[in-house]
Design an enzyme around this catalytic site. Structure first.
Site, PDB file in Angstrom:
ATOM      1  N   HIS A  53       0.862  -1.181   0.081  1.00 52.44           N
ATOM      2  CA  HIS A  53       0.085   0.083   0.023  1.00 52.44           C
ATOM      3  C   HIS A  53       0.873   1.076   0.055  1.00 52.44           C
ATOM      4  O   HIS A  53       0.459   2.331  -0.313  1.00 52.44           O
ATOM      5  CB  HIS A  53      -0.933  -0.014   1.183  1.00 52.44           C
ATOM      6  CG  HIS A  53      -0.424   0.260   2.432  1.00 52.44           C
ATOM      7  ND1 HIS A  53      -0.026  -0.803   3.502  1.00 52.44           N
ATOM      8  CD2 HIS A  53       0.193   1.589   3.123  1.00 52.44           C
ATOM      9  CE1 HIS A  53       0.507  -0.220   4.564  1.00 52.44           C
ATOM     10  NE2 HIS A  53       0.566   1.112   4.326  1.00 52.44           N
ATOM     11  N   ILE A  59     -15.467 -21.417   2.409  1.00 53.77           N
ATOM     12  CA  ILE A  59     -15.284 -21.888   3.640  1.00 53.77           C
ATOM     13  C   ILE A  59     -15.809 -21.191   4.866  1.00 53.77           C
ATOM     14  O   ILE A  59     -16.136 -19.868   4.558  1.00 53.77           O
ATOM     15  CB  ILE A  59     -14.050 -22.430   3.666  1.00 53.77           C
ATOM     16  CG1 ILE A  59     -12.921 -21.236   4.043  1.00 53.77           C
ATOM     17  CG2 ILE A  59     -13.671 -23.651   2.803  1.00 53.77           C
ATOM     18  CD1 ILE A  59     -11.653 -21.627   4.311  1.00 53.77           C
ATOM     19  N   ASP A 104       0.051  -7.390   1.309  1.00 57.57           N
ATOM     20  CA  ASP A 104       0.464  -6.164   1.427  1.00 57.57           C
ATOM     21  C   ASP A 104       1.973  -6.062   1.346  1.00 57.57           C
ATOM     22  O   ASP A 104       2.753  -5.395   2.397  1.00 57.57           O
ATOM     23  CB  ASP A 104      -0.190  -5.548   2.790  1.00 57.57           C
ATOM     24  CG  ASP A 104       0.247  -4.088   2.852  1.00 57.57           C
ATOM     25  OD1 ASP A 104       0.171  -3.382   1.700  1.00 57.57           O
ATOM     26  OD2 ASP A 104       0.193  -3.587   3.928  1.00 57.57           O
ATOM     27  N   VAL A 107     -13.320 -23.277  -3.490  1.00 57.98           N
ATOM     28  CA  VAL A 107     -14.646 -23.397  -2.607  1.00 57.98           C
ATOM     29  C   VAL A 107     -14.582 -22.473  -1.629  1.00 57.98           C
ATOM     30  O   VAL A 107     -13.704 -21.565  -1.361  1.00 57.98           O
ATOM     31  CB  VAL A 107     -14.276 -24.913  -1.516  1.00 57.98           C
ATOM     32  CG1 VAL A 107     -14.095 -26.264  -2.199  1.00 57.98           C
ATOM     33  CG2 VAL A 107     -12.933 -24.720  -0.744  1.00 57.98           C
ATOM     34  N   GLY A 167       3.394   6.206   8.628  1.00 51.47           N
ATOM     35  CA  GLY A 167       4.998   6.481   8.118  1.00 51.47           C
ATOM     36  C   GLY A 167       5.895   5.269   8.442  1.00 51.47           C
ATOM     37  O   GLY A 167       7.028   5.031   8.079  1.00 51.47           O
ATOM     38  N   ASN A 168       5.359   4.498   9.623  1.00 54.26           N
ATOM     39  CA  ASN A 168       6.162   3.274   9.846  1.00 54.26           C
ATOM     40  C   ASN A 168       5.791   2.168   9.102  1.00 54.26           C
ATOM     41  O   ASN A 168       6.556   1.070   9.128  1.00 54.26           O
ATOM     42  CB  ASN A 168       5.666   2.785  11.292  1.00 54.26           C
ATOM     43  CG  ASN A 168       6.528   3.508  12.333  1.00 54.26           C
ATOM     44  OD1 ASN A 168       6.076   4.574  13.335  1.00 54.26           O
ATOM     45  ND2 ASN A 168       7.987   3.223  12.556  1.00 54.26           N
ATOM     46  N   SER A 169       4.800   2.252   8.247  1.00 52.21           N
ATOM     47  CA  SER A 169       4.293   1.222   7.218  1.00 52.21           C
ATOM     48  C   SER A 169       5.717   0.599   6.472  1.00 52.21           C
ATOM     49  O   SER A 169       6.289   1.719   6.031  1.00 52.21           O
ATOM     50  CB  SER A 169       3.353   1.657   6.398  1.00 52.21           C
ATOM     51  OG  SER A 169       2.137   1.839   7.242  1.00 52.21           O
TER      52      SER A 169
END
Length: 512
Positions: A151, A311, A181, A309, A250-252
């Site tokens: 992201h 579930i 991600d 499938v 910002g830590n992402s």
């Protein structure tokens, strides 16, 4: 010696004795061993990078809002001020022409942005580059591969990577995977300080961990905390590590590091009602991230297996009513016609207990196991059906983009039934056309649901496929099966709604 003197001597002696006895006891208390992160940060810090992304936005050289041209503004000034629109620098307003001999008047001179490489579209607007985000990442390899969150980079036109020594590189996007991600970018550099990869399977709840990143754009920020929980399910392919480390926007993409200086996760999400840190943050386990990253570096995309499938979880009530020893596995709600599971003989209502011999403890285990299996591989599904286990062989397919849900294909209402049975159900037989449209070879259509059925959420239009271990083929058979039920025990009823099926435990009322 006076009484006062004797008393003073006694008090002094008692105080001395107290201090003498207390001192060893105080000395015996262990000193608190708080962690020291300084050496760890010195070791890992240079491997953490700042990632800045930019995006091209269209701007008007006359400074007008997007979608508004000179004619609109001229009309605005005429109506509200009774004057012509002022001409901006460059002579662009009011239809005036720029001086072709002066580059600062918007002519054809060599001013930056007006040359042959300009993004001028010929319609009075230009594409300009603006910062779109600041985040974090870490160096995977000495030759310039960097890992971050998907992201962070998925909508970026340009990606800049800045090292702790202030060198900045324009990065190339190698690939990203939205499901996990995870993203990989590459910079043209050598001898970079690569981070050490740890083992997220060895993470223990309560151990100290450190996050390094750029919260709110503040580079090289270090925060610390403990692991709060493992395998926190918030997505099909993301068994997150939950921590109380201060992680903010910002830590992402930055690393979550253990006390050995190894990255064990990628800081990815926070739980917040304010947009800031609230004591709950989530990191992608590095083992999951590396599996994805290796594919991205090799092919630029991620290939996942599928068995086609839908579930759901197996509740304790369903497990008890089906005779399962415990609530485990993944309940098959629907099977895509012609898909791998369909070809293997999997049916709606089956409980998948194992995949290639590995237990499916909770439903979300299955997508990860299947997704990590190479398409074309032969695998074994251990299922629970009608009170017994059986093994089915399935050939793993390749994950396709999600399909939109199809509308219910039934076109005519069912006839009304006058009374309900001990489960609170009144049903009608499916016509051959309805069975064909629903791709069913058995089942009856619910016309009325009350009592236990209504309380369990069964509705008109649902299809009853099975009661206990008996497949329902007709209303007459349903009535016979329900009459034979024990009112003191709950029975699992397999109900289909739309394209999904699930078990509903019902307790029949006593027959009159």
């Amino acid at each position: 010696m006076s009484f006062q003197s004797v008393r003073a001597v006694f008090v002094a002696a008692a105080a001395f004795l107290f201090v003498s006895l207390a001192a060893p006891a105080a000395h015996a208390l262990p000193a608190a061993n708080l962690p020291d992160f300084t050496d760890l940060v010195d070791k890992v810090g240079p491997s953490v990078v700042n990632i800045r992304t930019t995006a091209k936005v269209r701007s008007n050289p006359n400074g007008l809002p997007p979608g508004m041209d000179n004619g609109d503004m001229s009309e605005f000034f005429r109506r509200f001020f009774g004057i012509p629109m002022p001409t901006p620098p460059g002579g662009g307003g009011g239809g005036g022409k720029a001086n072709p001999g002066n580059p600062h008047d918007g002519g054809s001179g060599a001013e930056p942005g007006n040359g042959p490489d300009s993004a001028d579209q010929g319609d009075g607007s230009n594409d300009t580059e603006q910062d779109s985000g600041v985040a974090s990442g870490f160096i995977l390899t000495a030759d310039g591969y960097v890992m971050t969150n998907a992201h962070v980079v998925d909508d970026a036109d340009t990606i800049y990577v800045t090292l702790t020594d202030k060198r900045e590189f324009k990065a190339k996007l190698i690939g990203f995977d939205e499901r996990t991600d995870v993203a990989i970018v590459k910079v043209s550099a050598t001898n970079l300080p690569a981070i050490t990869i740890g083992d997220s399977n060895k993470v223990r709840v309560g151990e100290w961990v450190v996050a390094i990143g750029s919260p709110f754009g503040l580079e090289n920020t270090v925060t610390a905390g403990i692991v709060s929980s493992k395998s926190r399910d918030t997505g099909d392919y993301l068994p997150f590590i939950q921590t109380d480390v201060a992680v903010n926007p910002g830590n992402s993409g930055g690393p979550l590091i253990n006390m050995q200086g190894e990255v064990i996760g990628i800081n990815s999400q926070i739980y917040s009602r304010t947009g800031g840190f609230m004591g709950i943050s989530f990191a992608i386990p590095i083992d999951e991230a590396m599996r994805v990253g290796d594919q991205l570096r090799t092919t630029g995309k991620v290939t996942r297996g599928r068995i086609a499938v839908a579930i759901g979880e197996v509740t304790k009530d369903v497990a008890d009513s089906l005779g399962l020893p415990k609530a485990t596995g993944a309940m098959v709600g629907s099977v895509d016609p012609g898909g791998p599971a369909d070809k293997a003989g999997v049916q709606a209502g089956d409980i998948i207990l194992k995949f290639n011999g590995r237990p499916v403890d909770v439903a979300t285990d299955l997508p990860r196991m299947v997704g990590d299996t190479k398409p074309g591989t032969h695998a074994t599904l251990t299922i629970w059906r009608k009170g017994q286990t059986r093994d089915l062989s399935v050939v793993i397919g390749e994950m396709q983009p999600d399909k939109p849900a199809r509308a219910d294909s039934r076109s005519k209402p069912a006839p009304k039934a006058p009374t309900t049975d001990a489960l609170g159900l009144a049903a009608v037989d499916l016509s051959s056309d309805e069975r064909k449209a629903l791709k069913l070879d058995h089942g009856v259509l619910v016309n009325v649901a009350d009592g236990a059925a209504a309380r369990a959420g069964i509705q008109k239009g649902d299809v009853i496929l099975r009661v206990g271990d008996t497949d329902i083929t007709s209303v007459k058979q349903l009535e016979s099966v329900v009459k034979g039920l024990d009112p003191s025990k709950a029975v699992a009823v397999l109900v289909r709604r739309g394209e999904n099926s699930q078990y509903v435990p019902l307790r029949p009322h006593a027959q009159k």
